[in-house]
Design a protein around this motif. Structure first.
Motif, PDB file in Angstrom:
ATOM      1  N   PHE A 315      42.486  31.893  38.685  1.00  0.00           N
ATOM      2  CA  PHE A 315      41.776  31.279  39.594  1.00  0.00           C
ATOM      3  C   PHE A 315      42.138  32.056  40.801  1.00  0.00           C
ATOM      4  N   ARG A 316      41.285  33.116  40.736  1.00  0.00           N
ATOM      5  CA  ARG A 316      40.980  34.241  42.379  1.00  0.00           C
ATOM      6  C   ARG A 316      42.742  35.278  42.539  1.00  0.00           C
ATOM      7  N   VAL A 317      42.794  35.299  41.356  1.00  0.00           N
ATOM      8  CA  VAL A 317      44.167  36.492  41.392  1.00  0.00           C
ATOM      9  C   VAL A 317      43.588  37.407  40.279  1.00  0.00           C
ATOM     10  N   SER A 318      43.497  38.417  40.668  1.00  0.00           N
ATOM     11  CA  SER A 318      42.624  39.609  40.080  1.00  0.00           C
ATOM     12  C   SER A 318      43.814  39.926  39.245  1.00  0.00           C
ATOM     13  N   ASP A 319      44.106  41.133  37.895  1.00  0.00           N
ATOM     14  CA  ASP A 319      44.727  41.874  36.812  1.00  0.00           C
ATOM     15  C   ASP A 319      46.100  42.665  38.636  1.00  0.00           C
ATOM     16  N   ARG A 320      45.028  43.187  39.287  1.00  0.00           N
ATOM     17  CA  ARG A 320      46.491  44.103  40.850  1.00  0.00           C
ATOM     18  C   ARG A 320      46.476  42.521  41.442  1.00  0.00           C
ATOM     19  N   ARG A 321      46.198  42.220  41.575  1.00  0.00           N
ATOM     20  CA  ARG A 321      46.894  41.098  42.600  1.00  0.00           C
ATOM     21  C   ARG A 321      48.797  40.291  41.683  1.00  0.00           C
ATOM     22  N   ARG A 322      48.086  40.300  40.209  1.00  0.00           N
ATOM     23  CA  ARG A 322      49.355  39.658  39.072  1.00  0.00           C
ATOM     24  C   ARG A 322      49.968  40.948  38.886  1.00  0.00           C
ATOM     25  N   LYS A 323      49.933  42.071  39.091  1.00  0.00           N
ATOM     26  CA  LYS A 323      51.008  42.864  39.266  1.00  0.00           C
ATOM     27  C   LYS A 323      51.416  43.106  40.632  1.00  0.00           C
ATOM     28  N   GLN A 324      51.416  43.071  41.171  1.00  0.00           N
ATOM     29  CA  GLN A 324      51.619  42.874  42.508  1.00  0.00           C
ATOM     30  C   GLN A 324      52.895  41.815  42.881  1.00  0.00           C
ATOM     31  N   VAL A 325      52.900  40.687  42.000  1.00  0.00           N
ATOM     32  CA  VAL A 325      53.226  39.138  42.038  1.00  0.00           C
ATOM     33  C   VAL A 325      55.149  39.948  42.321  1.00  0.00           C
TER      34      VAL A 325
END
Length: 601
Positions: A315-325
């Motif tokens: 929820f509320r975590v885009s694919d772009r944010r996933r890559k930045q984790v």
């Protein structure tokens, strides 16, 4: 677009040309030209709700100005491509039309740019293109000012703030300290220290450290970079002139509270929420603003990286944010290692550029208002202040080391009084449940500036006000909301909620009518309660005006209703059962000669 009567703005149209007879001076529009996206918002700062910065319109343009400036084959910086400039200009022109149709005065429209625009190789070309199409000048925040605006956004997110403020954007991260109480906001005189460690920039940097190297060399390069970051964080800590009072608290209380804003940190917060809602837990609130994570959970980077890697949808975590984790995890690890005295806890904030610039420009008398009290004022009954005064009188003053939890503030009690009748017109099968959901998905869910603990306190009090009975599907929600609080706080929500139930029955319209006998409660800690006179607890005395004739039978009603309050004090109703937390309550109703009631309550 609604209306259809406005023509698109002409090229070179000046802001003065964009006016309509229906303008509303309380509407303010902000375009936040961020690194990871462009946020267009209209806020309605009409009194009395100004403090909570209500949103009248919001949309996000999915354009990453940071990524647009990276040659992904070589990793080198390039100018913002003309195609991207054209897309941004077109999007802002469309938003300009929305502002005109909504009634935003042109003087209340601000375009604010941060790191990605400030450092662009063709920044002037980019901002000139926007100015030529819209007539608006882009405000370019200096890197020190960017952190200061972020800190003001954080201050808008809570009534009280004391700790380090960090804003993690796409291209940079800012750090400062902040102390904010009752609208008085103090930030480092140095402003904020800016680092080139934004979520997107750090992802690119870590990738560059790997490129063209074997594993051993890449590991060494990464370790050197880690030491460089840690040294920079320690140097910034010294440069910010952190007050000794904050340092002392961190030294004695287990570290600094962190107040986190920016998309990079919000993504981290949503990962934590996801983990706490799926792994044998059911955290009850999904609002990022006001969410607090413990040191243990915030620093558990391995667990969060594993969630980002394996979860199908977050929820509320885009694919772009996933890559930045992984890069955010790297940053969190370095912060935890390098901050003197460590991290105590992490508070996540929705406040960003929009909230920061608007909150900073508010009058101090507006900033000092309590968000929860402001948000509930629109629902207040005619005698809300008098009802709150009766509730406060029924809370005992501190004595012999015993006191009501500090979280049960005057503002919270006033908010409870304001919202006491909101769900009263609903049927019994709905009112208690609707009240329980009111602060997390109901009428107060979108209110800015409320910590989750305050949402839980008010929801539980309102639910008790309607008797406390719930259908099976809602029992778990109540239990999870209670889990945010201490057992002591939970018990007091029951006590205050039952006070609200009694007062709601005595004054069903929310108006304390002079035709009714006056009541005056008082409470004190007492000894010698119970059948054998051996228990300590709370003695609540309710004085009622002595009258010759009581046509409303108020005295009989009151003597019957106070039994609901006494039941809260019985051991079987304590939090955690008979051996849990609770207070024995003894209530008495006595007739007295009270002072005449004022003409208006």
């Amino acid at each position: 677009m609604g209306g259809g009567s406005q023509s698109p703005p002409r090229p070179n149209m000046s802001p003065a040309d964009l006016t309509t007879p229906g303008e509303n001076i309380h509407l303010h529009a902000v375009v936040d030209l961020g690194s990871n996206g462009i946020r267009c918002s209209i806020s309605d700062l009409s009194p009395p709700a100004t403090r909570v910065i209500p949103t009248a319109h919001f949309h996000r343009i999915n354009i990453s100005l940071y990524e647009a400036q990276i040659n992904h084959k070589t990793g080198e910086r390039i100018p913002i491509p003309r195609s991207v400039i054209d897309r941004v200009v077109s999007a802002i022109v469309r938003f300009q039309i929305i502002c005109v149709e909504t009634g935003v005065p042109s003087s209340n429209v601000r375009l604010i740019a941060t790191e990605a625009t400030r450092t662009a190789l063709n920044a002037t070309e980019f901002t000139d293109a926007i100015h030529q199409a819209t007539g608006y000048v882009v405000e370019m925040l200096r890197k020190e000012e960017e952190g200061t605006v972020g800190a003001w956004g954080i201050a808008s997110s809570f009534s009280d703030v004391e700790g380090l403020a960090l804003d993690l954007g796409g291209g940079s991260m800012q750090m400062t300290w902040i102390v904010s109480h009752a609208g008085n906001v103090h930030i480092s005189p140095r402003g904020a220290v800016s680092f080139p460690y934004g979520a997107a920039a750090l992802t690119q940097k870590l990738a560059d450290l790997k490129r063209g190297k074997d594993k051993g060399d890449a590991r060494k390069a990464k370790e050197r970079f880690r030491r460089e970051m840690a040294d920079n964080f320690r140097a910034a800590f010294d440069r910010l002139e952190i007050p000794e009072s904050l340092v002392h608290k961190a030294r004695t209380q287990g570290g600094f509270p962190l107040y986190l804003s920016g998309g990079g940190f919000r993504g981290w917060g949503y990962l934590l929420l996801y983990m706490h809602q799926t792994r044998g837990q059911s955290y009850p609130i999904s609002i990022i603003n006001g969410y607090t994570a413990s040191k243990r959970h915030f620093e558990d980077t391995e667990a969060l990286e594993e969630v980002a890697r394996t979860a199908h949808e977050i929820f509320r975590v885009s694919d772009r944010r996933r890559k930045q984790v992984p890069s955010v995890a790297f940053l969190v690890n370095v912060l935890a290692e390098s901050l003197p005295h460590g991290i105590k806890e992490a508070h996540f904030c929705q406040g960003g550029v929009r909230e920061g610039v608007l909150f900073r420009d508010m009058l101090p008398v507006i900033r000092q208002q309590d968000p929860l009290e402001v948000a509930t004022a629109r629902y207040a009954p005619p005698s809300a202040q008098a009802i709150a005064a009766l509730m406060l009188a029924a809370l005992p003053r501190p004595s012999a080391g015993r006191s009501v939890p500090a979280s049960l503030t005057v503002h919270l009690i006033q908010a409870f009084a304001n919202a006491l009748y909101v769900h009263a017109t609903m049927s019994k099968e709905l009112s208690s449940s609707a009240a329980l959901y009111s602060t997390s998905t109901g009428i107060l869910a979108s209110t800015h500036g409320i910590p989750h603990a305050h949402r839980a306190l008010l929801a539980l009090m309102l639910q008790e006000r309607y008797g406390g009975e719930l259908p099976p599907r809602d029992v778990d929600l109540k239990s999870h909301l209670q889990g945010i609080l201490t057992p002591e706080e939970v018990w007091w929500t029951r006590y205050i909620g039952k006070l609200g139930l009694v007062l709601g029955q005595l004054y069903p319209t929310g108006s304390i009518d002079t035709s009714k006998p006056r009541i005056l409660p008082s409470a004190r800690w007492a000894h010698g309660l119970g059948k054998k006179g051996k228990k300590d607890g709370l003695r609540l005395a309710i004085a009622i005006q002595r009258v010759a004739y009581d046509p409303t039978h108020l005295r009989e009603e009151l003597r019957h209703d106070v039994q609901k309050i006494e039941k809260v004090g019985k051991r079987k109703h304590w939090i955690g059962g008979r051996e849990g937390w609770g207070v024995k309550v003894l209530v008495s109703v006595e007739e007295e000669d009270l002072m005449p009631m004022p003409a208006q309550a």
